[in-house]
Design a protein around this motif. Structure first.
Motif, mmCIF file in Angstrom:
data_model
loop_
_atom_site.group_PDB
_atom_site.id
_atom_site.type_symbol
_atom_site.label_atom_id
_atom_site.label_comp_id
_atom_site.label_asym_id
_atom_site.label_seq_id
_atom_site.Cartn_x
_atom_site.Cartn_y
_atom_site.Cartn_z
ATOM 1 N N ASP A 2 19.940 25.533 56.472
ATOM 2 C CA ASP A 2 20.741 25.724 57.640
ATOM 3 C C ASP A 2 19.985 26.767 58.483
ATOM 4 O O ASP A 2 18.566 27.174 58.501
ATOM 5 C CB ASP A 2 21.892 26.602 57.025
ATOM 6 C CG ASP A 2 21.661 27.983 56.631
ATOM 7 O OD1 ASP A 2 20.547 28.620 56.908
ATOM 8 O OD2 ASP A 2 22.438 28.395 55.534
ATOM 9 N N ARG A 3 20.500 26.717 59.746
ATOM 10 C CA ARG A 3 19.870 27.378 60.943
ATOM 11 C C ARG A 3 19.503 28.996 60.414
ATOM 12 O O ARG A 3 18.034 29.183 60.869
ATOM 13 C CB ARG A 3 20.638 27.441 62.060
ATOM 14 C CG ARG A 3 19.939 27.772 63.245
ATOM 15 C CD ARG A 3 20.890 27.501 64.507
ATOM 16 N NE ARG A 3 20.294 27.691 65.819
ATOM 17 C CZ ARG A 3 20.621 27.210 66.918
ATOM 18 N NH1 ARG A 3 21.525 26.373 67.073
ATOM 19 N NH2 ARG A 3 19.743 27.424 67.971
ATOM 20 N N GLU A 4 20.118 29.740 59.994
ATOM 21 C CA GLU A 4 19.755 31.182 59.382
ATOM 22 C C GLU A 4 18.714 31.223 58.703
ATOM 23 O O GLU A 4 17.845 31.900 58.701
ATOM 24 C CB GLU A 4 21.219 31.825 58.783
ATOM 25 C CG GLU A 4 20.683 33.156 58.670
ATOM 26 C CD GLU A 4 22.083 33.982 58.259
ATOM 27 O OE1 GLU A 4 21.616 35.062 57.342
ATOM 28 O OE2 GLU A 4 22.948 33.547 58.190
ATOM 29 N N ALA A 5 18.438 30.200 57.394
ATOM 30 C CA ALA A 5 17.664 30.216 56.657
ATOM 31 C C ALA A 5 16.085 29.813 57.151
ATOM 32 O O ALA A 5 15.173 30.362 57.073
ATOM 33 C CB ALA A 5 17.753 29.510 55.381
ATOM 34 N N PHE A 6 16.560 28.862 57.983
ATOM 35 C CA PHE A 6 15.010 28.276 58.712
ATOM 36 C C PHE A 6 14.593 29.456 59.640
ATOM 37 O O PHE A 6 13.470 29.660 59.710
ATOM 38 C CB PHE A 6 15.505 27.194 59.592
ATOM 39 C CG PHE A 6 14.478 26.560 60.772
ATOM 40 C CD1 PHE A 6 13.334 25.774 59.929
ATOM 41 C CD2 PHE A 6 14.352 26.641 61.849
ATOM 42 C CE1 PHE A 6 12.361 25.454 60.492
ATOM 43 C CE2 PHE A 6 13.148 26.480 62.571
ATOM 44 C CZ PHE A 6 12.027 25.705 61.971
#
Length: 88
Positions: A2-6
């Motif tokens: 997901d965007r946050e983890a990336f």
């Protein structure tokens, strides 16, 4: 991914703030190289990257990592592609 983890992984790996890139559908970029390292998360669409004789398809949620000065070609899917990329 997901965007946050990336985004967290980019920070951990020393990339500056990421930018969103959008490419039009069914476009091909011939063999080229970039002077920067790139790490990107596909947000929408599809991207194919060919390095040598190997081509890999990336779709929403996939991450690609391309070292600086690596010869490659790119092909964008029938809906184009949008990705979040860090460059250093």
């Amino acid at each position: 991914m997901d965007r946050e983890a990336f985004t967290e992984s980019l920070t951990k790996d020393g990339f500056p703030e990421a930018v969103v890139v959008t490419r039009e559908a069914n476009i091909t970029m011939d063999v080229h190289e970039h002077s920067f390292e790139a790490k990107a998360l596909i947000l929408e669409g599809e991207l194919h990257i060919r390095v040598g004789d190997e081509e890999r398809a990336y779709k929403a949620g996939d991450v690609f990592h391309l070292p600086a000065n690596k010869l490659h070609s790119e092909r964008y899917g029938p809906s184009g592609v949008t990705y979040l990329v860090g460059r250093k």
